[in-house]
Design a protein around this motif. Structure first.
Motif, PDB file in Angstrom:
ATOM      1  N   TRP A   1      44.113  38.345  44.526  1.00 36.41           N
ATOM      2  CA  TRP A   1      43.942  39.802  44.564  1.00 36.41           C
ATOM      3  C   TRP A   1      44.959  40.479  43.650  1.00 36.41           C
ATOM      4  CZ3 TRP A   1      46.858  44.059  45.988  1.00 36.41           C
ATOM      5  CH2 TRP A   1      46.150  45.249  46.224  1.00 36.41           C
TER       6      TRP A   1
ATOM      7  N   ASP B   1      44.199  39.686  39.948  1.00 36.00           N
ATOM      8  CA  ASP B   1      43.024  40.395  39.428  1.00 36.00           C
ATOM      9  C   ASP B   1      43.298  41.882  39.241  1.00 36.00           C
ATOM     10  OD1 ASP B   1      41.596  38.054  39.354  1.00 36.00           O
ATOM     11  OD2 ASP B   1      40.527  38.413  41.229  1.00 36.00           O
TER      12      ASP B   1
ATOM     13  N   GLY C   1      37.566  33.925  43.544  1.00 41.50           N
ATOM     14  CA  GLY C   1      38.268  35.030  42.918  1.00 41.50           C
ATOM     15  C   GLY C   1      37.865  36.294  43.631  1.00 41.50           C
TER      16      GLY C   1
ATOM     17  N   THR D   1      34.683  42.996  38.238  1.00 47.41           N
ATOM     18  CA  THR D   1      35.887  43.706  38.647  1.00 47.41           C
ATOM     19  C   THR D   1      35.690  45.215  38.728  1.00 47.41           C
ATOM     20  OG1 THR D   1      37.246  41.977  37.652  1.00 47.41           O
ATOM     21  CG2 THR D   1      38.314  44.097  38.091  1.00 47.41           C
TER      22      THR D   1
ATOM     23  N   HIS E   1      36.965  37.331  39.291  1.00 44.63           N
ATOM     24  CA  HIS E   1      37.250  36.096  38.575  1.00 44.63           C
ATOM     25  C   HIS E   1      36.114  35.119  38.813  1.00 44.63           C
ATOM     26  CE1 HIS E   1      39.196  32.591  36.989  1.00 44.63           C
ATOM     27  NE2 HIS E   1      38.804  31.955  38.091  1.00 44.63           N
TER      28      HIS E   1
ATOM     29  N   SER F   1      43.443  44.177  35.682  1.00 40.33           N
ATOM     30  CA  SER F   1      42.335  45.130  35.566  1.00 40.33           C
ATOM     31  C   SER F   1      42.716  46.454  34.921  1.00 40.33           C
ATOM     32  CB  SER F   1      41.729  45.394  36.954  1.00 40.33           C
ATOM     33  OG  SER F   1      41.188  44.219  37.484  1.00 40.33           O
TER      34      SER F   1
ATOM     35  N   LYS G   1      33.005  38.954  43.239  1.00 39.19           N
ATOM     36  CA  LYS G   1      33.021  38.138  42.032  1.00 39.19           C
ATOM     37  C   LYS G   1      31.756  38.344  41.215  1.00 39.19           C
ATOM     38  CE  LYS G   1      34.491  34.023  42.479  1.00 39.19           C
ATOM     39  NZ  LYS G   1      34.661  32.584  42.816  1.00 39.19           N
TER      40      LYS G   1
ATOM     41  N   ARG H   1      45.145  30.690  37.009  1.00 42.13           N
ATOM     42  CA  ARG H   1      45.739  31.992  36.701  1.00 42.13           C
ATOM     43  C   ARG H   1      47.139  31.880  36.108  1.00 42.13           C
ATOM     44  NH1 ARG H   1      42.519  33.180  41.221  1.00 42.13           N
ATOM     45  NH2 ARG H   1      41.194  35.024  40.969  1.00 42.13           N
TER      46      ARG H   1
END
Length: 270
Positions: free
Chosen positions: A177, A180, A9, A141, A13, A184, A137, A223
Motif C-alpha cells: 500500500w 503504491d 498488489g 491505481t 500493481h 502514484s 489491481k 518493489r
C-alpha cells in the motif's frame, strides 16, 4: 491457514496471472457463475463440509472453487474468509476473463461476510482486504484511488494489525500500500500519506516474521528496485533466487513459484 499471505498488489500493481488461459476446475462453471451472482451454494456434495480443514485441503490442492463452496457452507468467519481467499486467488490465476467480475465480486462479498460473522477475527479483515486488493489491481491505481479504495484498503489493514500486530500478510499488504501510494504521485501521497520508508518498515517486519516465505520474498523483491535505488536490484535478485530454491508446499505456492521465475527474468532483462 490463517496468516498465510496471498500475493496481491493493493493499488494496481500487476503480478503474473493466468486469468485468460486458465481452465475451470469444475465441469459446470456456469453453476459457479450463477452462485457468484445469486449468492447460492449450488454444490450439495460440497455443502456437507464438516470442518475448516476440509476446505483448506481443497485450497491446498488447487481446487479453489470447491474450497470456496466448502468454506461458505460452514457459515463461520473462518469459513467465509477462506472462501474469499479461494475466490480471489482463483480470479487472479485461473478465472476466464468473462467470469472475472462475478468471481471477484463474490470474493469481496465473502470478505464482508467474514467480518460480519466475527469482528474480532483478524483473518476476516485480511481476506476482505485481499479481495478488495485484487479488484483494485484490475481497476488500476488511478481508478482505485478515485473510488476511495486506497482508504478502504488502509482501514482494513489497520483493523487486521490492531487485532494481530504480527499478521504477516497485513505487513506485506501495508508495504504494498505504501509503495503504491508513494509511486502514484503527489496527490495520492497528499491524500493518504503513503511513504517509501514506511513500505520498507512493513516489508522488513514481514520478512522478520516469515523469513522462509516465498510470498513475502516475492512481494518485497518486486518493489525493492523502486524502494532502494542503490542496492535494491541486487538484493531483490538475491531474495528471488532464495525464494525459488524453497520447496513448493501447495498449489497456490506453485503459482507463486512461477511468479518468482518471471520476476527474476524481468529484473535480469532490465
Amino acid at each position: 491457514m490463517p496468516g498465510e499471505i496471498p500475493s496481491a498488489g493493493y493499488l494496481g500493481h500487476v503480478s503474473r496471472g493466468n486469468a485468460q488461459t486458465g481452465k475451470p476446475e469444475m465441469s459446470s462453471i456456469q453453476f459457479t457463475r450463477l452462485a457468484a451472482v445469486c449468492g447460492l451454494v449450488l454444490f450439495p456434495a460440497y455443502a456437507s463440509a464438516q470442518s475448516i480443514e476440509e476446505a483448506r485441503s481443497a485450497f491446498a490442492e488447487g481446487r479453489f472453487l470447491e474450497a470456496a463452496e466448502l468454506g461458505e457452507a460452514l457459515g463461520t468467519s473462518d469459513g467465509y474468509a477462506l472462501a474469499a481467499r479461494s475466490l480471489a486467488v482463483y480470479a487472479h490465476y485461473k478465472a476466464p476473463e468473462e467470469e472475472w467480475d462475478e468471481i471477484i465480486e463474490r470474493a469481496m462479498e465473502m470478505g464482508d461476510e467474514a467480518v460480519r460473522a466475527d469482528s474480532t477475527n483478524p483473518e476476516a479483515f485480511y481476506q476482505s482486504v485481499h479481495a478488495v486488493g485484487r479488484y483494485a489491481k484490475r481497476a488500476g491505481t488511478i481508478t482505485a484511488l478515485r473510488k476511495g479504495l486506497g482508504g478502504k484498503v488502509r482501514d482494513l489493514l489497520e483493523a487486521t494489525l490492531a487485532l494481530d500486530p504480527d499478521h504477516v500478510g497485513a505487513h506485506i499488504g501495508f508495504g504494498g500500500w505504501h509503495a503504491d501510494i508513494a509511486a502514484s504521485g503527489f496527490i495520492a501521497r497528499r491524500m493518504y500519506g503513503g511513504r517509501k520508508e514506511e513500505a520498507v518498515v512493513h516489508y522488513e517486519r514481514a520478512l522478520e516474521l516469515a523469513p522462509e516465505s516465498k510470498v513475502v520474498m516475492y512481494e518485497y523483491a518486486i518493489r525493492l528496485p523502486e524502494l532502494d535505488k542503490d542496492g535494491g536490484r541486487e538484493r531483490a535478485l538475491e531474495m528471488l533466487e532464495k525464494a525459488i530454491a524453497l520447496p513448493v508446499r501447495d498449489a497456490y505456492e506453485e503459482y507463486i513459484h512461477f511468479d518468482l521465475l518471471d520476476a527474476v527474468k524481468e529484473l535480469k532483462d532490465r
